[in-house]
Design a protein around this motif. Sequence first.
Motif, mmCIF file in Angstrom:
data_model
loop_
_atom_site.group_PDB
_atom_site.id
_atom_site.type_symbol
_atom_site.label_atom_id
_atom_site.label_comp_id
_atom_site.label_asym_id
_atom_site.label_seq_id
_atom_site.Cartn_x
_atom_site.Cartn_y
_atom_site.Cartn_z
ATOM 1 N N THR A 39 0.853 -1.190 0.000
ATOM 2 C CA THR A 39 0.000 0.000 0.000
ATOM 3 C C THR A 39 0.888 1.238 0.000
ATOM 4 O OG1 THR A 39 -1.924 1.010 1.066
ATOM 5 C CG2 THR A 39 -0.214 0.204 2.537
ATOM 6 N N TRP A 43 -2.240 6.319 -1.438
ATOM 7 C CA TRP A 43 -3.494 5.572 -1.679
ATOM 8 C C TRP A 43 -4.420 5.719 -0.471
ATOM 9 C CZ3 TRP A 43 -7.014 2.165 0.074
ATOM 10 C CH2 TRP A 43 -7.897 1.598 -0.840
ATOM 11 N N ARG A 47 -7.940 7.781 -0.695
ATOM 12 C CA ARG A 47 -9.176 6.981 -0.670
ATOM 13 C C ARG A 47 -9.955 7.132 0.626
ATOM 14 N NH1 ARG A 47 -9.790 3.477 -5.286
ATOM 15 N NH2 ARG A 47 -7.993 4.047 -6.551
ATOM 16 N N CYS A 123 -20.456 0.146 14.174
ATOM 17 C CA CYS A 123 -20.111 1.572 14.241
ATOM 18 C C CYS A 123 -21.263 2.438 14.742
ATOM 19 C CB CYS A 123 -19.644 2.066 12.874
ATOM 20 S SG CYS A 123 -18.346 1.048 12.188
ATOM 21 N N ARG A 162 -4.570 -5.822 2.759
ATOM 22 C CA ARG A 162 -4.495 -4.354 2.594
ATOM 23 C C ARG A 162 -5.867 -3.716 2.403
ATOM 24 N NH1 ARG A 162 -2.317 -3.110 -3.562
ATOM 25 N NH2 ARG A 162 -4.069 -4.090 -4.636
ATOM 26 N N ASP A 163 -6.865 -4.514 1.949
ATOM 27 C CA ASP A 163 -8.211 -3.957 1.768
ATOM 28 C C ASP A 163 -8.803 -3.444 3.080
ATOM 29 O OD1 ASP A 163 -8.120 -4.622 -0.869
ATOM 30 O OD2 ASP A 163 -9.471 -6.351 -0.720
ATOM 31 N N LEU A 204 -20.406 -6.812 5.420
ATOM 32 C CA LEU A 204 -19.454 -6.300 6.412
ATOM 33 C C LEU A 204 -19.606 -7.146 7.672
ATOM 34 C CD1 LEU A 204 -17.517 -4.152 7.497
ATOM 35 C CD2 LEU A 204 -19.437 -2.612 7.765
ATOM 36 N N GLY A 231 -15.991 -3.345 0.249
ATOM 37 C CA GLY A 231 -15.820 -1.906 0.463
ATOM 38 C C GLY A 231 -16.752 -1.026 -0.347
ATOM 39 N N ARG A 232 -16.865 -1.320 -1.669
ATOM 40 C CA ARG A 232 -17.680 -0.427 -2.516
ATOM 41 C C ARG A 232 -19.149 -0.470 -2.141
ATOM 42 N NH1 ARG A 232 -15.189 -1.258 -8.548
ATOM 43 N NH2 ARG A 232 -13.088 -0.676 -7.944
ATOM 44 N N ALA A 268 -15.267 7.004 9.271
ATOM 45 C CA ALA A 268 -14.785 5.840 8.504
ATOM 46 C C ALA A 268 -13.975 6.273 7.301
ATOM 47 C CB ALA A 268 -15.949 4.966 8.066
ATOM 48 N N ASN A 269 -14.488 7.292 6.610
ATOM 49 C CA ASN A 269 -13.893 7.637 5.328
ATOM 50 C C ASN A 269 -14.300 9.074 4.988
ATOM 51 O OD1 ASN A 269 -13.699 7.999 2.454
ATOM 52 N ND2 ASN A 269 -13.408 5.786 2.279
ATOM 53 N N ARG A 271 -14.355 10.567 2.226
ATOM 54 C CA ARG A 271 -15.195 10.685 1.011
ATOM 55 C C ARG A 271 -16.663 10.394 1.341
ATOM 56 N NH1 ARG A 271 -13.660 6.998 -3.395
ATOM 57 N NH2 ARG A 271 -12.897 5.641 -1.762
ATOM 58 N N ILE A 272 -16.903 9.454 2.273
ATOM 59 C CA ILE A 272 -18.296 9.188 2.684
ATOM 60 C C ILE A 272 -18.850 10.433 3.380
ATOM 61 C CG2 ILE A 272 -19.752 7.842 4.276
ATOM 62 C CD1 ILE A 272 -17.939 5.443 3.790
ATOM 63 N N ASN A 296 -10.798 4.383 11.516
ATOM 64 C CA ASN A 296 -12.158 3.981 11.890
ATOM 65 C C ASN A 296 -12.081 3.173 13.185
ATOM 66 O OD1 ASN A 296 -14.684 2.828 12.127
ATOM 67 N ND2 ASN A 296 -14.803 2.111 10.008
ATOM 68 N N GLY A 327 -22.906 1.256 10.306
ATOM 69 C CA GLY A 327 -21.963 0.158 10.501
ATOM 70 C C GLY A 327 -22.520 -1.195 10.119
ATOM 71 N N ALA A 328 -21.788 -2.230 10.500
ATOM 72 C CA ALA A 328 -22.155 -3.604 10.161
ATOM 73 C C ALA A 328 -23.529 -3.911 10.739
ATOM 74 C CB ALA A 328 -21.111 -4.570 10.711
HETATM 75 N N1 ACO Z 1 -3.489 0.125 -0.850
HETATM 76 C C1 ACO Z 1 -3.379 0.140 -2.201
HETATM 77 N N2 ACO Z 1 -4.323 -0.360 -3.006
HETATM 78 C C2 ACO Z 1 -5.413 -0.890 -2.440
HETATM 79 C C3 ACO Z 1 -5.594 -0.941 -1.042
HETATM 80 C C4 ACO Z 1 -4.562 -0.410 -0.240
HETATM 81 N N3 ACO Z 1 -4.646 -0.406 1.102
HETATM 82 N N4 ACO Z 1 -6.776 -1.522 -0.772
HETATM 83 C C5 ACO Z 1 -7.347 -1.823 -1.956
HETATM 84 N N5 ACO Z 1 -6.511 -1.453 -2.953
HETATM 85 C C6 ACO Z 1 -6.722 -1.600 -4.395
HETATM 86 C C7 ACO Z 1 -7.743 -2.649 -4.734
HETATM 87 O O1 ACO Z 1 -7.140 -3.938 -4.773
HETATM 88 C C8 ACO Z 1 -8.212 -2.206 -6.089
HETATM 89 O O2 ACO Z 1 -7.273 -2.600 -7.049
HETATM 90 P P1 ACO Z 1 -7.743 -3.089 -8.530
HETATM 91 O O3 ACO Z 1 -8.461 -1.903 -9.122
HETATM 92 O O4 ACO Z 1 -6.463 -3.443 -9.195
HETATM 93 O O5 ACO Z 1 -8.655 -4.246 -8.275
HETATM 94 C C9 ACO Z 1 -8.140 -0.670 -6.005
HETATM 95 O O6 ACO Z 1 -7.275 -0.378 -4.899
HETATM 96 C C10 ACO Z 1 -9.485 -0.003 -5.783
HETATM 97 O O7 ACO Z 1 -10.156 -0.694 -4.750
HETATM 98 P P2 ACO Z 1 -11.612 -0.274 -4.295
HETATM 99 O O8 ACO Z 1 -12.098 -1.228 -3.251
HETATM 100 O O9 ACO Z 1 -12.472 -0.044 -5.483
HETATM 101 O O10 ACO Z 1 -11.301 1.147 -3.629
HETATM 102 P P3 ACO Z 1 -12.338 2.197 -3.102
HETATM 103 O O11 ACO Z 1 -12.117 3.482 -3.781
HETATM 104 O O12 ACO Z 1 -13.731 1.658 -3.050
HETATM 105 O O13 ACO Z 1 -11.861 2.403 -1.586
HETATM 106 C C11 ACO Z 1 -12.445 1.700 0.629
HETATM 107 C C12 ACO Z 1 -11.848 1.290 -0.723
HETATM 108 C C13 ACO Z 1 -11.579 2.766 1.229
HETATM 109 C C14 ACO Z 1 -12.472 0.475 1.541
HETATM 110 C C15 ACO Z 1 -13.883 2.244 0.428
HETATM 111 O O14 ACO Z 1 -14.623 1.351 -0.359
HETATM 112 C C16 ACO Z 1 -14.603 2.458 1.735
HETATM 113 O O15 ACO Z 1 -14.281 3.329 2.511
HETATM 114 N N6 ACO Z 1 -15.672 1.697 1.998
HETATM 115 C C17 ACO Z 1 -16.477 1.884 3.198
HETATM 116 C C18 ACO Z 1 -15.801 1.409 4.463
HETATM 117 C C19 ACO Z 1 -16.657 1.802 5.656
HETATM 118 O O16 ACO Z 1 -17.239 2.849 5.697
HETATM 119 N N7 ACO Z 1 -16.817 0.986 6.628
HETATM 120 C C20 ACO Z 1 -17.684 1.450 7.702
HETATM 121 C C21 ACO Z 1 -18.156 0.483 8.543
HETATM 122 S S1 ACO Z 1 -16.871 -0.392 9.366
HETATM 123 C C22 ACO Z 1 -17.679 -1.274 10.617
HETATM 124 O O17 ACO Z 1 -18.848 -1.276 10.764
HETATM 125 C C23 ACO Z 1 -16.802 -2.077 11.544
#
Ligand code: ACO
Length: 339
Positions: A39, A43, A47, A123, A162-163, A204, A231-232, A268-269, A271-272, A296, A327-328
């Motif tokens: 990572t 990034w 993100r 959350c 890393r996700d 989640l 994530g998406r 959490a994010n 952008r959200i 988060n 949250g979840a």
């Molecule tokens: N570093 C580098 N690259 C990464 C990482 C990382 N840490 N993580 C993912 N990538 C890559 C992916 O593999 C993907 O690569 P690919 O295009 O080659 O397949 C690319 O980055 C894009 O991945 P996306 O998942 O599409 O990235 P996105 O812009 O959606 O951001 C994120 C991911 C940050 C997780 C976002 O979807 C998000 O914030 N989701 C909501 C999370 C949240 O709000 N959770 C709240 C509740 S938590 C709870 O209740 C406990």
Amino acid sequence: MTNNAASNKVTRAVRIAGTGSYVPEKILTNHDLEKMVDTSDDWITSRTGIKERRIAGADEFTSHMASHAGRRALDQAGIRGEDIDLIIVATITPDTLTPATACYVQKSLDAYRAVAFDISAACSGFLYALEFARVAIACGTFKNALIIGAEKLSAFVNWTDRDTCVLFGDGAGAAVLTSQDDDNAAGTILSTHLGTDGKQAAILNIPGGGSACPITLQNAEQHLAALAMQGREVFKCAVNAMRQAAEIAIEEAGLTADDISLVIPHQANLRIIDAITDRLKIEKNRVFINLDKYGNTSAAAVAIALDEANRSAAVKPGDRILLVAFGAGLTWASAVIEW
Ligand code: ACO
């Protein structure tokens, strides 16, 4: 998303009399994570907005962080553990499956008169605790409640994924709720809204470690007791649910978005948060952000942010504060407080 939800225009006053928070000392930066998984700081920052997060030590448990935060909230409220008759800890990372983390907190705070239990609403947990403590106080069963959101998520993260591993951190936040029986209106809860959508549970979750999938020697290496997330999908649901929850709580309070002095959203994010506040037409200078420092922290996130806002110049007497989380579960929750 709100068809099974519960909203309240509050009729009997309950107020927040004190807040507290605690985060562990150890800081894990994005640059540290670059050495652990594939990572980059760029990034993660672009993100999510997260720059660093706190990580609890091996001997530091959810109950320890919860107790620290709770003690600070009691101090600010000017009461002692023995004055508390209800403790609710919101957590998805309890010290033990049983007894509840709230029981350890009761012992730590010498709050032996208190009924103590945990709730699991991810959350949204702190705001679920707020509403159930508010109702319990409003109907006269309890007088002083300590609600706490506390998480040691670092113990439930797959540090090779890393996700997810870049997103989460540890910490705790707390609030004392009391019946409004004096002239001090500060912290009055004006409205609340809660909702759940179990159809979306799979996007989640922590799949292992419960009765459906006990961790065994055979499956231990599959990281089943770690957070897993689409994530998406979560992102889209979070924006919709938090925007709707925010609008409902504002309306139930008899206000408009223009009347809200400060939004304290789930951290959490970025952008959200931007997507929600843009849709509500609330400018960035009316939004409290600390996710850059802590990531988060699930149930602790809104609670820590509320305490930091309360102890800073971010809130003034008379301000109307919107709390909103997601949250979840899926779960979502919101509340409007008059400071
Ligand atoms: N570093 C580098 N690259 C990464 C990482 C990382 N840490 N993580 C993912 N990538 C890559 C992916 O593999 C993907 O690569 P690919 O295009 O080659 O397949 C690319 O980055 C894009 O991945 P996306 O998942 O599409 O990235 P996105 O812009 O959606 O951001 C994120 C991911 C940050 C997780 C976002 O979807 C998000 O914030 N989701 C909501 C999370 C949240 O709000 N959770 C709240 C509740 S938590 C709870 O209740 C406990």
